[in-house]
Design an enzyme around this catalytic site. Sequence first.
Site, PDB file in Angstrom:
ATOM      1  N   ARG A 159      -9.657   1.191   8.478  1.00  0.00           N
ATOM      2  CA  ARG A 159      -9.139   0.079   8.694  1.00  0.00           C
ATOM      3  C   ARG A 159     -10.125  -0.924   9.455  1.00  0.00           C
ATOM      4  O   ARG A 159      -9.890  -1.959   9.860  1.00  0.00           O
ATOM      5  CB  ARG A 159      -7.841  -0.080   9.627  1.00  0.00           C
ATOM      6  CG  ARG A 159      -6.599  -0.473   9.073  1.00  0.00           C
ATOM      7  CD  ARG A 159      -5.748  -0.296   9.905  1.00  0.00           C
ATOM      8  NE  ARG A 159      -4.566  -1.080   9.764  1.00  0.00           N
ATOM      9  CZ  ARG A 159      -3.337  -0.627   9.214  1.00  0.00           C
ATOM     10  NH1 ARG A 159      -3.254   0.595   8.651  1.00  0.00           N
ATOM     11  NH2 ARG A 159      -2.216  -1.539   8.988  1.00  0.00           N
TER      12      ARG A 159
ATOM     13  N   LYS B 123       0.801  -1.197  -0.194  1.00  0.00           N
ATOM     14  CA  LYS B 123       0.113  -0.008   0.116  1.00  0.00           C
ATOM     15  C   LYS B 123       0.988   1.159  -0.027  1.00  0.00           C
ATOM     16  O   LYS B 123       0.684   2.180  -0.755  1.00  0.00           O
ATOM     17  CB  LYS B 123      -0.834  -0.127   1.103  1.00  0.00           C
ATOM     18  CG  LYS B 123      -1.881  -1.152   1.619  1.00  0.00           C
ATOM     19  CD  LYS B 123      -2.666  -1.016   2.575  1.00  0.00           C
ATOM     20  CE  LYS B 123      -1.918  -1.209   3.913  1.00  0.00           C
ATOM     21  NZ  LYS B 123      -1.275  -2.441   4.323  1.00  0.00           N
TER      22      LYS B 123
ATOM     23  N   ARG C 231      11.307  -2.433  11.328  1.00  0.00           N
ATOM     24  CA  ARG C 231      10.158  -1.742  12.140  1.00  0.00           C
ATOM     25  C   ARG C 231      10.160  -2.775  13.142  1.00  0.00           C
ATOM     26  O   ARG C 231      10.000  -3.976  12.939  1.00  0.00           O
ATOM     27  CB  ARG C 231       8.980  -1.551  11.208  1.00  0.00           C
ATOM     28  CG  ARG C 231       8.573  -0.177  10.879  1.00  0.00           C
ATOM     29  CD  ARG C 231       7.661   0.197   9.737  1.00  0.00           C
ATOM     30  NE  ARG C 231       6.261  -0.431  10.106  1.00  0.00           N
ATOM     31  CZ  ARG C 231       5.419  -0.830   9.427  1.00  0.00           C
ATOM     32  NH1 ARG C 231       5.180  -0.037   8.410  1.00  0.00           N
ATOM     33  NH2 ARG C 231       4.254  -1.354   9.982  1.00  0.00           N
TER      34      ARG C 231
HETATM   35  P1  AP5 Z   1       4.831  -1.625   1.777  1.00  0.00           P
HETATM   36  O1  AP5 Z   1       4.767  -0.902   0.796  1.00  0.00           O
HETATM   37  O2  AP5 Z   1       5.786  -1.147   2.831  1.00  0.00           O
HETATM   38  O3  AP5 Z   1       3.698  -2.195   2.256  1.00  0.00           O
HETATM   39  P2  AP5 Z   1       2.124  -1.746   3.103  1.00  0.00           P
HETATM   40  O4  AP5 Z   1       1.229  -2.411   2.570  1.00  0.00           O
HETATM   41  O5  AP5 Z   1       2.720  -0.362   3.265  1.00  0.00           O
HETATM   42  O6  AP5 Z   1       2.601  -2.318   4.729  1.00  0.00           O
HETATM   43  P3  AP5 Z   1       2.684  -1.882   6.002  1.00  0.00           P
HETATM   44  O7  AP5 Z   1       3.296  -2.767   6.791  1.00  0.00           O
HETATM   45  O8  AP5 Z   1       3.076  -0.260   6.213  1.00  0.00           O
HETATM   46  O9  AP5 Z   1       1.078  -2.039   6.413  1.00  0.00           O
HETATM   47  P4  AP5 Z   1       0.248  -1.938   7.790  1.00  0.00           P
HETATM   48  O10 AP5 Z   1      -1.080  -1.544   7.057  1.00  0.00           O
HETATM   49  O11 AP5 Z   1       0.357  -3.385   8.519  1.00  0.00           O
HETATM   50  O12 AP5 Z   1       1.040  -0.951   8.656  1.00  0.00           O
HETATM   51  P5  AP5 Z   1       0.746   0.441   8.837  1.00  0.00           P
HETATM   52  O13 AP5 Z   1       1.731   1.380   8.843  1.00  0.00           O
HETATM   53  O14 AP5 Z   1      -0.271   1.082   7.887  1.00  0.00           O
HETATM   54  O15 AP5 Z   1       5.727  -2.905   1.156  1.00  0.00           O
HETATM   55  C1  AP5 Z   1       6.291  -3.926   1.870  1.00  0.00           C
HETATM   56  C2  AP5 Z   1       7.497  -4.470   1.756  1.00  0.00           C
HETATM   57  O16 AP5 Z   1       7.244  -5.144   0.410  1.00  0.00           O
HETATM   58  C3  AP5 Z   1       8.456  -3.399   1.523  1.00  0.00           C
HETATM   59  O17 AP5 Z   1       9.772  -3.930   1.905  1.00  0.00           O
HETATM   60  C4  AP5 Z   1       8.292  -3.177  -0.037  1.00  0.00           C
HETATM   61  O18 AP5 Z   1       9.528  -2.623  -0.653  1.00  0.00           O
HETATM   62  C5  AP5 Z   1       8.248  -4.511  -0.623  1.00  0.00           C
HETATM   63  N1  AP5 Z   1       7.156  -4.689  -1.809  1.00  0.00           N
HETATM   64  C6  AP5 Z   1       5.941  -3.618  -1.904  1.00  0.00           C
HETATM   65  N2  AP5 Z   1       5.679  -4.074  -3.037  1.00  0.00           N
HETATM   66  C7  AP5 Z   1       6.467  -5.101  -3.650  1.00  0.00           C
HETATM   67  C8  AP5 Z   1       6.175  -5.841  -4.849  1.00  0.00           C
HETATM   68  N3  AP5 Z   1       5.083  -5.568  -5.705  1.00  0.00           N
HETATM   69  N4  AP5 Z   1       7.141  -6.801  -4.878  1.00  0.00           N
HETATM   70  C9  AP5 Z   1       7.902  -7.072  -4.014  1.00  0.00           C
HETATM   71  N5  AP5 Z   1       8.326  -6.313  -2.925  1.00  0.00           N
HETATM   72  C10 AP5 Z   1       7.378  -5.363  -2.687  1.00  0.00           C
HETATM   73  O19 AP5 Z   1       0.206   0.499  10.197  1.00  0.00           O
HETATM   74  C11 AP5 Z   1       1.227   0.056  11.194  1.00  0.00           C
HETATM   75  C12 AP5 Z   1       0.282   0.074  12.612  1.00  0.00           C
HETATM   76  O20 AP5 Z   1      -0.180   1.304  13.067  1.00  0.00           O
HETATM   77  C13 AP5 Z   1      -0.909  -1.034  12.659  1.00  0.00           C
HETATM   78  O21 AP5 Z   1      -0.585  -2.410  12.872  1.00  0.00           O
HETATM   79  C14 AP5 Z   1      -1.870  -0.250  13.616  1.00  0.00           C
HETATM   80  O22 AP5 Z   1      -1.454  -0.672  14.855  1.00  0.00           O
HETATM   81  C15 AP5 Z   1      -1.573   1.292  13.575  1.00  0.00           C
HETATM   82  N6  AP5 Z   1      -2.374   1.830  12.589  1.00  0.00           N
HETATM   83  C16 AP5 Z   1      -2.124   2.413  11.345  1.00  0.00           C
HETATM   84  N7  AP5 Z   1      -3.416   2.757  10.762  1.00  0.00           N
HETATM   85  C17 AP5 Z   1      -4.271   2.698  11.604  1.00  0.00           C
HETATM   86  C18 AP5 Z   1      -5.786   2.682  11.718  1.00  0.00           C
HETATM   87  N8  AP5 Z   1      -6.543   3.416  10.610  1.00  0.00           N
HETATM   88  N9  AP5 Z   1      -6.550   2.216  12.632  1.00  0.00           N
HETATM   89  C19 AP5 Z   1      -5.964   1.738  13.981  1.00  0.00           C
HETATM   90  N10 AP5 Z   1      -4.689   1.556  13.734  1.00  0.00           N
HETATM   91  C20 AP5 Z   1      -3.939   1.817  12.714  1.00  0.00           C
HETATM   92 MG    MG Z   2       2.609   1.084   4.883  1.00  0.00          MG
END
Ligand code: AP5
Ligand code: MG
Length: 214
Positions: free
Chosen positions: A88, A13, A160
């Site tokens: 989410r 994402k 992370r």
């Molecule tokens: P990346 O692009 O980083 O993936 P992502 O979908 O952004 O993954 P996140 O871990 O950031 O998502 P998340 O939803 O768990 O975390 P968030 O920060 O939102 O890609 C992942 C990896 O794969 C990278 O190394 C990239 O280079 C590689 N990659 C990407 N595309 C690729 C491809 N096509 N092929 C190969 N490799 C590829 O949330 C973290 C925490 O915050 C949550 O757990 C929660 O506690 C809190 N939080 C955030 N938002 C909310 C909300 N709205 N409500 C409640 N809690 C929340």
């Molecule tokens: Mg992310």
Amino acid sequence: MKIIMLGAPGAGKGTQAKQIAAKYEIPHISTGDIFRANLKNGTELGKKAKVYMDQGLLVPDELTCDLVMDRIAQEDCARGFVLDGFPRTILQAEALTKALNNIGQAMDYAIDVDVPDENIVNRMSGRRACLNCGSTYHIVYNPTKTEGVCDVCGSQTVLREDDKPETVQKRLAVYHEQTQPLIDYYKKQNILKTVDGTKSMDEVFSDIVAILGE
Ligand code: AP5
Ligand code: MG
Ligand code: ZN
């Protein structure tokens, strides 16, 4: 253009949202990045969010919704924005729908980046993140030019806290339980688009551009 990125943790994402933001010149709003920036700056919000994030749990809706509503009301969002990691939960989605309805607007696209659980753990263990500017890398698929140094801002890149395999499993379970129902929610609103997130980053981006238009 107002876009939501849906998808499991690690689906890509953030990777795609950054490129969308650059191409269509709209802000990239990642709730995860906002929480991590708060944590880094030692704010109350950051401290509260950390307790949940470290366990792979969602931060409570009441800490999340107002934050996003305030952000999208800012001037730079007038031409649209790309939401990454929000909504989410159904409650968050309803709050967003309502807030936009009140000003006579609606989201245009919800893009689900579809990646099976099997691929996720591998991606996460290789991910490196810049906690300063939010850039994301992968040691194999998208390495930094200099090991451990962010290409964009020169800060150190890190694994992370919540990318340890046990926590990733928990985040996946939380995703299936609380976030996956949004796929149906946006299907019913007729704005759901699905892309195959197992393709290469560039291919996924081309598929997204084909949906959004040049
Ligand atoms: P990346 O692009 O980083 O993936 P992502 O979908 O952004 O993954 P996140 O871990 O950031 O998502 P998340 O939803 O768990 O975390 P968030 O920060 O939102 O890609 C992942 C990896 O794969 C990278 O190394 C990239 O280079 C590689 N990659 C990407 N595309 C690729 C491809 N096509 N092929 C190969 N490799 C590829 O949330 C973290 C925490 O915050 C949550 O757990 C929660 O506690 C809190 N939080 C955030 N938002 C909310 C909300 N709205 N409500 C409640 N809690 C929340
Ligand atoms: Mg992310
Ligand atoms: Zn950086």
